[in-house]
Design an enzyme around this catalytic site. Sequence first.
Site, PDB file in Angstrom:
ATOM      1  N   VAL A 228      -8.561   2.577 -12.749  1.00 50.11           N
ATOM      2  CA  VAL A 228      -9.787   3.189 -13.313  1.00 50.11           C
ATOM      3  C   VAL A 228      -9.558   3.697 -14.739  1.00 50.11           C
ATOM      4  CG1 VAL A 228     -11.248   5.258 -13.062  1.00 50.11           C
ATOM      5  CG2 VAL A 228     -10.789   3.799 -11.086  1.00 50.11           C
ATOM      6  N   TYR A 229      -8.385   4.226 -14.994  1.00 49.72           N
ATOM      7  CA  TYR A 229      -8.126   4.821 -16.320  1.00 49.72           C
ATOM      8  C   TYR A 229      -7.854   3.797 -17.405  1.00 49.72           C
ATOM      9  CZ  TYR A 229      -8.230   9.701 -14.685  1.00 49.72           C
ATOM     10  OH  TYR A 229      -8.616  10.927 -14.192  1.00 49.72           O
TER      11      TYR A 229
ATOM     12  N   GLY B 270      -9.514   4.698  -5.758  1.00 48.53           N
ATOM     13  CA  GLY B 270      -8.204   4.062  -5.970  1.00 48.53           C
ATOM     14  C   GLY B 270      -7.111   4.586  -5.070  1.00 48.53           C
ATOM     15  N   VAL B 271      -5.926   4.721  -5.673  1.00 48.18           N
ATOM     16  CA  VAL B 271      -4.777   5.157  -4.849  1.00 48.18           C
ATOM     17  C   VAL B 271      -4.968   6.618  -4.414  1.00 48.18           C
ATOM     18  CG1 VAL B 271      -3.293   5.894  -6.794  1.00 48.18           C
ATOM     19  CG2 VAL B 271      -2.249   5.051  -4.695  1.00 48.18           C
ATOM     20  N   ASP B 272      -5.664   7.400  -5.221  1.00 46.77           N
ATOM     21  CA  ASP B 272      -5.947   8.809  -4.881  1.00 46.77           C
ATOM     22  C   ASP B 272      -6.740   8.864  -3.574  1.00 46.77           C
ATOM     23  OD1 ASP B 272      -7.476  11.523  -6.871  1.00 46.77           O
ATOM     24  OD2 ASP B 272      -6.150  11.537  -5.126  1.00 46.77           O
TER      25      ASP B 272
ATOM     26  N   ASP C 197       0.894  -1.174   0.000  1.00 45.31           N
ATOM     27  CA  ASP C 197       0.000   0.000   0.000  1.00 45.31           C
ATOM     28  C   ASP C 197       0.923   1.212   0.000  1.00 45.31           C
ATOM     29  OD1 ASP C 197      -2.518   1.217   2.387  1.00 45.31           O
ATOM     30  OD2 ASP C 197      -1.474   2.194   0.727  1.00 45.31           O
TER      31      ASP C 197
HETATM   32  N1  APR Z   1      -1.216   1.576  -3.050  1.00 49.22           N
HETATM   33  C1  APR Z   1      -0.622   1.286  -4.231  1.00 49.22           C
HETATM   34  N2  APR Z   1      -1.303   1.104  -5.379  1.00 49.22           N
HETATM   35  C2  APR Z   1      -2.652   1.220  -5.310  1.00 49.22           C
HETATM   36  C3  APR Z   1      -3.340   1.533  -4.118  1.00 49.22           C
HETATM   37  C4  APR Z   1      -2.560   1.703  -2.955  1.00 49.22           C
HETATM   38  N3  APR Z   1      -3.111   1.985  -1.763  1.00 49.22           N
HETATM   39  N4  APR Z   1      -4.685   1.577  -4.399  1.00 49.22           N
HETATM   40  C5  APR Z   1      -4.810   1.301  -5.704  1.00 49.22           C
HETATM   41  N5  APR Z   1      -3.604   1.070  -6.264  1.00 49.22           N
HETATM   42  C6  APR Z   1      -3.267   0.741  -7.647  1.00 49.22           C
HETATM   43  C7  APR Z   1      -4.375   0.168  -8.497  1.00 49.22           C
HETATM   44  O1  APR Z   1      -4.553  -1.211  -8.207  1.00 49.22           O
HETATM   45  C8  APR Z   1      -3.796   0.416  -9.883  1.00 49.22           C
HETATM   46  O2  APR Z   1      -2.888  -0.619 -10.227  1.00 49.22           O
HETATM   47  O3  APR Z   1      -2.911   1.940  -8.312  1.00 49.22           O
HETATM   48  C9  APR Z   1      -3.010   1.725  -9.713  1.00 49.22           C
HETATM   49  C10 APR Z   1      -3.706   2.934 -10.334  1.00 49.22           C
HETATM   50  O4  APR Z   1      -5.113   2.768 -10.215  1.00 49.22           O
HETATM   51  P1  APR Z   1      -6.097   3.994  -9.856  1.00 49.22           P
HETATM   52  O5  APR Z   1      -5.899   4.378  -8.438  1.00 49.22           O
HETATM   53  O6  APR Z   1      -7.462   3.602 -10.293  1.00 49.22           O
HETATM   54  O7  APR Z   1      -5.556   5.201 -10.746  1.00 49.22           O
HETATM   55  P2  APR Z   1      -5.748   5.498 -12.318  1.00 49.22           P
HETATM   56  O8  APR Z   1      -5.989   4.278 -13.103  1.00 49.22           O
HETATM   57  O9  APR Z   1      -4.581   6.383 -12.655  1.00 49.22           O
HETATM   58  O10 APR Z   1      -7.094   6.352 -12.349  1.00 49.22           O
HETATM   59  C11 APR Z   1      -7.074   7.641 -11.790  1.00 49.22           C
HETATM   60  O11 APR Z   1      -8.954   7.197 -10.412  1.00 49.22           O
HETATM   61  O12 APR Z   1      -9.043   7.372  -8.144  1.00 49.22           O
HETATM   62  C12 APR Z   1      -9.308   8.025  -9.311  1.00 49.22           C
HETATM   63  O13 APR Z   1      -9.065  10.347  -8.726  1.00 49.22           O
HETATM   64  C13 APR Z   1      -8.492   9.276  -9.475  1.00 49.22           C
HETATM   65  O14 APR Z   1      -9.819  10.015 -11.309  1.00 49.22           O
HETATM   66  C14 APR Z   1      -8.565   9.455 -10.964  1.00 49.22           C
HETATM   67  C15 APR Z   1      -8.483   8.028 -11.470  1.00 49.22           C
END
Ligand code: APR
Length: 174
Positions: free
Chosen positions: A125-126, A31-33, A9
């Site tokens: 998500v993207y 997600g990670v955000d 994480d």
């Molecule tokens: N630590 C590490 N990696 C993580 C965590 C975490 N706590 N949570 C999620 N991930 C991974 C996901 O499994 C994925 O492999 O981070 C990677 C990116 O996924 P997303 O968080 O969905 O980001 P992204 O695909 O870039 O989409 C961005 O999602 O959360 C929204 O505000 C954000 O609109 C933006 C979009």
Amino acid sequence: MSIEIVIADITQLNTDAIVNAANPSLLGGGGVDGAIHRAAGPELMEACRALPQVRLGVRCPTGEARITPGFRLPARYIIHAVGPVWHGGTHDEPTLLAGCYRHSMTLAIKHGVDSIAFPAISCGVYGYPPELAAPVALRSLRDAQRPGAPLHVVLCCFGEAMAAIWQNALNDAA
Ligand code: APR
């Protein structure tokens, strides 16, 4: 520059900086955000709101990055990078994704960051296929190598499957 792949994480890592996979508003999401905002605490949202909008609702254009303190995180800084949404690969996605890593490394150099952790930007998500994202990221990281660049780069994967994809890409890039 050493590159290490970990399964973790990202909010728990104590690198100097961690990178957030954000959206152009920089006002949080899932997600990670979402995980980073929850762990960093409410001051992070205040700091993001204070960042200037380059146009209505956009604090960070796709392909770029912005930096804030890490607040309650172990990391000193959070670098918010906005990756491209995958639309099949014909909408500049590789260039925009490479920009996320390049701009993040430029900010890291500017702020004396020695160690930095990246999530798999855009691979959630993207919808960016990780098998295609990993080589783009690694090439961009290697191109960013210069005096003052972070000595230690962590690619933080949120599971075994993702880690295997990134390890394969790292092996191929060697
Ligand atoms: N630590 C590490 N990696 C993580 C965590 C975490 N706590 N949570 C999620 N991930 C991974 C996901 O499994 C994925 O492999 O981070 C990677 C990116 O996924 P997303 O968080 O969905 O980001 P992204 O695909 O870039 O989409 C961005 O999602 O959360 C929204 O505000 C954000 O609109 C933006 C979009």
